[in-house]
Write a protein that holds these residues in place. Sequence first.
Motif, PDB file in Angstrom:
ATOM      1  N   GLN A 142       0.747  -1.246   0.121  1.00 59.99           N
ATOM      2  CA  GLN A 142       0.164   0.132  -0.153  1.00 59.99           C
ATOM      3  C   GLN A 142       0.871   1.264  -0.080  1.00 59.99           C
ATOM      4  O   GLN A 142       0.470   2.193  -0.256  1.00 59.99           O
ATOM      5  CB  GLN A 142      -0.919  -0.050   1.204  1.00 59.99           C
ATOM      6  CG  GLN A 142      -2.085  -1.048   0.991  1.00 59.99           C
ATOM      7  CD  GLN A 142      -2.715  -1.130   2.356  1.00 59.99           C
ATOM      8  OE1 GLN A 142      -2.785  -0.290   3.433  1.00 59.99           O
ATOM      9  NE2 GLN A 142      -3.755  -2.209   2.516  1.00 59.99           N
ATOM     10  N   THR A 143       2.100   1.113   0.317  1.00 59.52           N
ATOM     11  CA  THR A 143       2.904   2.411   0.443  1.00 59.52           C
ATOM     12  C   THR A 143       4.284   1.789  -0.342  1.00 59.52           C
ATOM     13  O   THR A 143       4.586   0.765  -0.348  1.00 59.52           O
ATOM     14  CB  THR A 143       3.364   2.960   1.873  1.00 59.52           C
ATOM     15  OG1 THR A 143       3.748   1.909   2.464  1.00 59.52           O
ATOM     16  CG2 THR A 143       2.089   3.499   2.445  1.00 59.52           C
ATOM     17  N   ARG A 144       5.072   3.040  -0.784  1.00 59.74           N
ATOM     18  CA  ARG A 144       6.609   2.884  -1.220  1.00 59.74           C
ATOM     19  C   ARG A 144       7.528   3.533  -0.121  1.00 59.74           C
ATOM     20  O   ARG A 144       7.294   4.500   0.352  1.00 59.74           O
ATOM     21  CB  ARG A 144       6.519   3.490  -2.637  1.00 59.74           C
ATOM     22  CG  ARG A 144       5.545   2.835  -3.638  1.00 59.74           C
ATOM     23  CD  ARG A 144       6.027   1.309  -3.889  1.00 59.74           C
ATOM     24  NE  ARG A 144       5.188   0.618  -5.057  1.00 59.74           N
ATOM     25  CZ  ARG A 144       3.960  -0.005  -4.673  1.00 59.74           C
ATOM     26  NH1 ARG A 144       3.535  -0.164  -3.456  1.00 59.74           N
ATOM     27  NH2 ARG A 144       3.297  -0.551  -5.722  1.00 59.74           N
ATOM     28  N   PHE A 145       8.471   2.788  -0.051  1.00 58.85           N
ATOM     29  CA  PHE A 145       9.798   3.302   0.722  1.00 58.85           C
ATOM     30  C   PHE A 145      10.703   3.929  -0.001  1.00 58.85           C
ATOM     31  O   PHE A 145      11.193   3.107  -1.024  1.00 58.85           O
ATOM     32  CB  PHE A 145      10.364   2.147   1.596  1.00 58.85           C
ATOM     33  CG  PHE A 145       9.340   1.664   2.723  1.00 58.85           C
ATOM     34  CD1 PHE A 145       8.055   2.212   2.895  1.00 58.85           C
ATOM     35  CD2 PHE A 145       9.811   0.230   2.825  1.00 58.85           C
ATOM     36  CE1 PHE A 145       7.303   1.569   3.756  1.00 58.85           C
ATOM     37  CE2 PHE A 145       8.708  -0.407   3.928  1.00 58.85           C
ATOM     38  CZ  PHE A 145       7.567   0.253   4.302  1.00 58.85           C
ATOM     39  N   LEU A 146      11.021   5.141   0.190  1.00 59.49           N
ATOM     40  CA  LEU A 146      12.261   5.707  -0.750  1.00 59.49           C
ATOM     41  C   LEU A 146      13.175   6.193   0.680  1.00 59.49           C
ATOM     42  O   LEU A 146      12.888   6.755   1.460  1.00 59.49           O
ATOM     43  CB  LEU A 146      11.691   7.124  -1.070  1.00 59.49           C
ATOM     44  CG  LEU A 146      13.010   7.884  -1.910  1.00 59.49           C
ATOM     45  CD1 LEU A 146      13.377   7.070  -3.011  1.00 59.49           C
ATOM     46  CD2 LEU A 146      12.307   9.227  -2.294  1.00 59.49           C
ATOM     47  N   TYR A 483      14.174   8.149   5.440  1.00 58.20           N
ATOM     48  CA  TYR A 483      13.294   7.419   4.911  1.00 58.20           C
ATOM     49  C   TYR A 483      12.185   8.287   4.452  1.00 58.20           C
ATOM     50  O   TYR A 483      11.320   9.036   5.411  1.00 58.20           O
ATOM     51  CB  TYR A 483      12.854   6.395   5.936  1.00 58.20           C
ATOM     52  CG  TYR A 483      11.509   5.814   5.727  1.00 58.20           C
ATOM     53  CD1 TYR A 483      10.972   5.243   4.740  1.00 58.20           C
ATOM     54  CD2 TYR A 483      10.673   5.818   7.143  1.00 58.20           C
ATOM     55  CE1 TYR A 483       9.601   4.704   4.823  1.00 58.20           C
ATOM     56  CE2 TYR A 483       9.468   5.308   7.102  1.00 58.20           C
ATOM     57  CZ  TYR A 483       8.877   4.785   5.923  1.00 58.20           C
ATOM     58  OH  TYR A 483       7.689   4.214   6.046  1.00 58.20           O
ATOM     59  N   VAL A 484      11.413   8.099   3.356  1.00 55.55           N
ATOM     60  CA  VAL A 484      10.309   8.999   2.915  1.00 55.55           C
ATOM     61  C   VAL A 484       9.254   7.831   2.583  1.00 55.55           C
ATOM     62  O   VAL A 484       9.455   6.736   1.664  1.00 55.55           O
ATOM     63  CB  VAL A 484      10.534   9.774   1.598  1.00 55.55           C
ATOM     64  CG1 VAL A 484       9.364  10.379   1.247  1.00 55.55           C
ATOM     65  CG2 VAL A 484      11.547  10.684   1.861  1.00 55.55           C
ATOM     66  N   ALA A 485       8.043   7.973   3.249  1.00 52.09           N
ATOM     67  CA  ALA A 485       6.968   7.020   2.964  1.00 52.09           C
ATOM     68  C   ALA A 485       5.951   7.557   1.915  1.00 52.09           C
ATOM     69  O   ALA A 485       5.742   8.595   1.994  1.00 52.09           O
ATOM     70  CB  ALA A 485       6.060   6.814   4.214  1.00 52.09           C
ATOM     71  N   ILE A 486       5.860   6.801   0.899  1.00 50.03           N
ATOM     72  CA  ILE A 486       4.950   7.467  -0.428  1.00 50.03           C
ATOM     73  C   ILE A 486       3.865   6.785  -0.501  1.00 50.03           C
ATOM     74  O   ILE A 486       3.616   5.425  -0.483  1.00 50.03           O
ATOM     75  CB  ILE A 486       5.775   7.390  -1.609  1.00 50.03           C
ATOM     76  CG1 ILE A 486       7.197   7.810  -1.267  1.00 50.03           C
ATOM     77  CG2 ILE A 486       5.034   7.853  -2.669  1.00 50.03           C
ATOM     78  CD1 ILE A 486       8.021   7.614  -2.644  1.00 50.03           C
ATOM     79  N   GLY A 487       2.587   7.506  -0.228  1.00 49.32           N
ATOM     80  CA  GLY A 487       1.285   6.849  -0.245  1.00 49.32           C
ATOM     81  C   GLY A 487       1.242   6.262  -2.005  1.00 49.32           C
ATOM     82  O   GLY A 487       1.647   6.805  -2.877  1.00 49.32           O
ATOM     83  N   TYR A 488       0.627   5.127  -2.129  1.00 53.82           N
ATOM     84  CA  TYR A 488       0.287   4.684  -3.315  1.00 53.82           C
ATOM     85  C   TYR A 488      -1.041   3.966  -3.490  1.00 53.82           C
ATOM     86  O   TYR A 488      -1.576   3.306  -2.723  1.00 53.82           O
ATOM     87  CB  TYR A 488       1.264   3.381  -3.472  1.00 53.82           C
ATOM     88  CG  TYR A 488       1.525   2.695  -4.704  1.00 53.82           C
ATOM     89  CD1 TYR A 488       2.077   3.419  -5.979  1.00 53.82           C
ATOM     90  CD2 TYR A 488       0.808   1.326  -4.982  1.00 53.82           C
ATOM     91  CE1 TYR A 488       2.058   2.564  -7.019  1.00 53.82           C
ATOM     92  CE2 TYR A 488       0.865   0.729  -6.034  1.00 53.82           C
ATOM     93  CZ  TYR A 488       1.506   1.294  -7.343  1.00 53.82           C
ATOM     94  OH  TYR A 488       1.298   0.565  -8.589  1.00 53.82           O
ATOM     95  N   SER A 489      -1.465   4.266  -4.705  1.00 54.55           N
ATOM     96  CA  SER A 489      -2.922   3.932  -4.674  1.00 54.55           C
ATOM     97  C   SER A 489      -3.379   3.117  -6.145  1.00 54.55           C
ATOM     98  O   SER A 489      -4.255   2.903  -6.775  1.00 54.55           O
ATOM     99  CB  SER A 489      -3.847   5.117  -4.891  1.00 54.55           C
ATOM    100  OG  SER A 489      -3.494   6.003  -5.644  1.00 54.55           O
TER     101      SER A 489
END
Length: 490
Positions: A142-146, A483-489
């Motif tokens: 559900q999210t992406r980690f950068l 760490y950047v949490a990126i919302g992903y849909s």
Amino acid sequence: MSTNADERRVLEAVPTGLFIGGTWRAAANGATAKVEDPATGEVLTEVADAAPSDGMDALAAAHSAQPTIAALPPRQRSEILYRAYELLHERADDLALLMTMEMGKPVAEARGEVVYASEFLRWFAEEAVRIDGGYQVAPNGQTRFLTIRQPVGVCVFVTPWNFPLAMGTRKIAPAIAAGCASIIKPAPQTPLTMLAFAQVLADAGLPDGALNVINATDAGGVMEPIIRDGRARKISFTGSTPVGKKLLAQASEKVLRTSLELGGNASFIVLDDADVDAAVEGAMIAKMRNMGEACTAANRFYVQRGVAEEFTAKLAERMGGLKVGRGTEDGVNVGPLIDAKGRDKVTDLVADAVANGASVAIGGQAQDGPGYFYPPTVLTDVPANSRLNHEEIFGPVAPITVVDTEQQALDAANSTEFGLVNYVYTREINRALRIAENLESGMIGLNTGLVSNPAAPFGGVKESGLGREGGRVGIDEFLETKYVAIGYSG
């Protein structure tokens, strides 16, 4: 052999001020400190002696320069380091002579340090363009980690006198590669080499303020306010364990990232299946590099009984054949110790061992006359309770203790609060692996007397320090991971 004219020319070319914000300047209070030739006791020159306000100016300059160096493209930081590498080689003869004059090591050995020091510049020039990050799908999708790796920020460096160039490049090079501005305080005995290197980096195109050099005889008064201020985010110190503990306590107030390379008490183990000639050759390197004034120097020799007589005789013969003198003279192998305090400590340690029952195979008496010389010395039958089995000797003394078993050697080697490096000589692979895995130290010299290499991680365990310098992990000490949490849909 150098001439007096060479020495005068080299000394006159070295800046003697504080290097703050890209400018050479006097100390705020006008104070200066003398720099002495340990081979003669004579004063070479005087350098600016920083006051606390100078230290805070250096911190302000580094803090102002931090965004600039962090924003430089990695390739540009790499090219600055590589230009500095080339300049060191162009100026190697002058730098080596300067180092010999203020520190004492023979010129040939000083040239070797210039080459060694330059390799940190080349290594981290290559690492600067390999700082990576990452992209990852979260386990639930559900999210992406950068992940981003960024410079830790302003760094504070404190370096010792024994390797006045290499101890600086080992810290400064990865800082520049990572994009960190820095302040360095060289040892008061040997500031000239670092001042010359600051000019090298300026000539290589390092932005103003990205490196600041402050010489200070009042180390605590100048450095403590910098550490407690909060604008600096990392401290890296090479020196004694007691001082390192004090700096660690000060750094804890602002939770600074800390790297400490502290004291050593290296054992040199020669087992009964060893190649004795190879062991003697390795012992000469591990013991006599830099006149024994190295944290990696072999401090305690544990030799298994079957080869003890042969090893001792051959080592004493080699040690006795070394020429002692001023490092600028032809054929000299062993220069002076750094100062009277250093020579007196070695004298006291040998006297204590002899008083407790040790025998002198060769050497053992400090030389009369000018300079701080001590002859290469081999001691036998050294009791376990001798001070030189528990304290860093920092001099050309090899104390030998005979052991009967491998386990006895291992137990003796580990019976110290230090754990920087140990050396082992054996020809049996299982034995080598077994003892290497059980020695309590950060580094092992297995059938070699030289462990230092810019491409390898350098550091210890226990009270020998925290962190690693050099190698692929060396730049990690100067980077933070974001760490950047990126919302992903999708």
